[in-house]
Enzyme design. Structure first.
Site, PDB file in Angstrom:
ATOM      1  CG  ASP A   1      48.459  36.052  36.379  1.00  0.00           C
ATOM      2  OD1 ASP A   1      47.555  35.623  37.126  1.00  0.00           O
ATOM      3  OD2 ASP A   1      48.564  37.238  36.048  1.00  0.00           O
TER       4      ASP A   1
ATOM      5  N   GLY B   1      43.216  44.567  34.109  1.00  0.00           N
ATOM      6  CA  GLY B   1      42.950  45.943  33.671  1.00  0.00           C
ATOM      7  C   GLY B   1      42.832  46.957  34.783  1.00  0.00           C
TER       8      GLY B   1
ATOM      9  CG  PHE C   1      47.063  37.246  25.922  1.00  0.00           C
ATOM     10  CD1 PHE C   1      48.292  36.837  25.417  1.00  0.00           C
ATOM     11  CD2 PHE C   1      45.921  36.578  25.530  1.00  0.00           C
ATOM     12  CE1 PHE C   1      48.373  35.789  24.507  1.00  0.00           C
ATOM     13  CE2 PHE C   1      45.996  35.524  24.616  1.00  0.00           C
ATOM     14  CZ  PHE C   1      47.223  35.134  24.103  1.00  0.00           C
ATOM     15  N   GLY C   2      48.367  39.702  29.479  1.00  0.00           N
ATOM     16  CA  GLY C   2      48.435  40.941  30.240  1.00  0.00           C
ATOM     17  C   GLY C   2      48.034  42.114  29.358  1.00  0.00           C
ATOM     18  N   GLY C   3      47.834  43.269  29.994  1.00  0.00           N
ATOM     19  CA  GLY C   3      47.648  44.510  29.249  1.00  0.00           C
ATOM     20  C   GLY C   3      46.267  44.724  28.664  1.00  0.00           C
TER      21      GLY C   3
ATOM     22  CG  HIS D   1      48.008  37.749  41.139  1.00  0.00           C
ATOM     23  ND1 HIS D   1      46.964  37.139  41.798  1.00  0.00           N
ATOM     24  CD2 HIS D   1      47.778  37.562  39.824  1.00  0.00           C
ATOM     25  CE1 HIS D   1      46.132  36.610  40.919  1.00  0.00           C
ATOM     26  NE2 HIS D   1      46.609  36.850  39.709  1.00  0.00           N
TER      27      HIS D   1
ATOM     28  CG  ASP E   1      44.088  38.889  37.797  1.00  0.00           C
ATOM     29  OD1 ASP E   1      44.771  39.800  37.307  1.00  0.00           O
ATOM     30  OD2 ASP E   1      44.419  37.687  37.768  1.00  0.00           O
TER      31      ASP E   1
ATOM     32  N   GLY F   1      49.006  44.453  37.015  1.00  0.00           N
ATOM     33  CA  GLY F   1      50.203  43.995  36.312  1.00  0.00           C
ATOM     34  C   GLY F   1      50.782  45.143  35.516  1.00  0.00           C
TER      35      GLY F   1
ATOM     36  CG  HIS G   1      45.106  33.467  38.815  1.00  0.00           C
ATOM     37  ND1 HIS G   1      44.862  34.572  38.033  1.00  0.00           N
ATOM     38  CD2 HIS G   1      44.063  32.613  38.588  1.00  0.00           C
ATOM     39  CE1 HIS G   1      43.736  34.390  37.350  1.00  0.00           C
ATOM     40  NE2 HIS G   1      43.238  33.211  37.668  1.00  0.00           N
TER      41      HIS G   1
HETATM   42 ZN    ZN Z   1      45.909  36.442  37.793  1.00  0.00          ZN
END
Ligand code: ZN
Length: 220
Positions: A26, A171, A137-139, A24, A169, A191, A60
């Site tokens: 981003d 968490g 943002f990730g995380g 995936h 997508d 992620g 995405h």
């Molecule tokens: Zn994504």
């Protein structure tokens, strides 16, 4: 997004060897979402690795005016192109444009966007993406109300005879992966639940698969 970008190719291979089927990607433009991530050349660079390891490249697009870039991402090797309903006022036309490129089409909804935004196009889609964090943002932590949204979407898909797969997508980690799957999602994006500096990718993937196999009752 959560990879060590200096080792992107290696980490994609590690994911494939640990059992991942889909990578995936981003894409963020600093306008639709506050962050800027990666773009077309990175998808093109990953394509040979994806082909060697039988991986689907799932792109995405968290960008404004996604229709301007569909052909470029398709040429770079995207197997799936997902646009945001909030970024695409002529969603029906955008989905048709993705199909004209011989690519699977997905539509994503932000946490505040109601499922009704998908209703008229659901029969056309191969993928419907429920964002379980606000993108950018990730995380971040999973927004728990997403589970009800996934269940309601699963019913809508069944009722209209759509073939769309539900993707989630944001968490997703071993403590909630089974709950998300039980709600009706079959494509789970993780992620920071997979890529950490301290633990090998295979270990994190195994944790997720074990949690899935145990089911949501382990949460009680
Ligand atoms: Zn994504």
């Amino acid at each position: 997004m959560a990879c060590d970008f200096a080792r992107l190719g290696e980490q994609v291979i590690e994911s494939a060897e640990a059992g991942a089927k889909v990578i995936h990607i981003d894409v963020m433009d600093g306008r639709f979402v506050p962050n800027i991530s990666i773009g077309i050349p990175v998808v093109a660079a990953l394509k040979p690795i994806a082909e060697q390891h039988d991986l689907i490249l799932d792109v995405h697009l968290m960008i404004v005016e996604p229709e301007r870039y569909l052909a470029d991402f398709a040429s770079a090797g995207a197997d799936v192109l997902t646009v945001h309903a909030e970024a695409s006022p002529h969603l029906h036309r955008t989905i048709q444009a993705i199909h004209d490129l011989d690519v699977a089409a997905g539509v994503a909804l932000n946490p505040a966007t109601p499922l009704s935004a998908l209703e008229e196009v659901l029969p056309m889609l191969q993928l419907a993406l429920i964002m379980s964090v606000n993108p950018g943002f990730g995380g971040q932590s999973y927004i728990t109300s997403a589970s009800s949204k996934i269940s309601r979407l699963a019913k809508m898909i069944k009722d209209c005879g759509s073939q769309a797969v539900i993707q989630v997508d944001g968490g997703i980690k071993s403590h909630n992966v089974a709950e998300v799957a039980a709600a009706g999602a079959s494509l789970l994006v993780s992620g920071s639940g997979v890529f950490t500096s301290a633990t090998p990718v295979a270990t994190k993937m195994n944790e997720l698969n074990q949690a899935l196999a145990l089911g949501p009752s382990r949460l009680v």
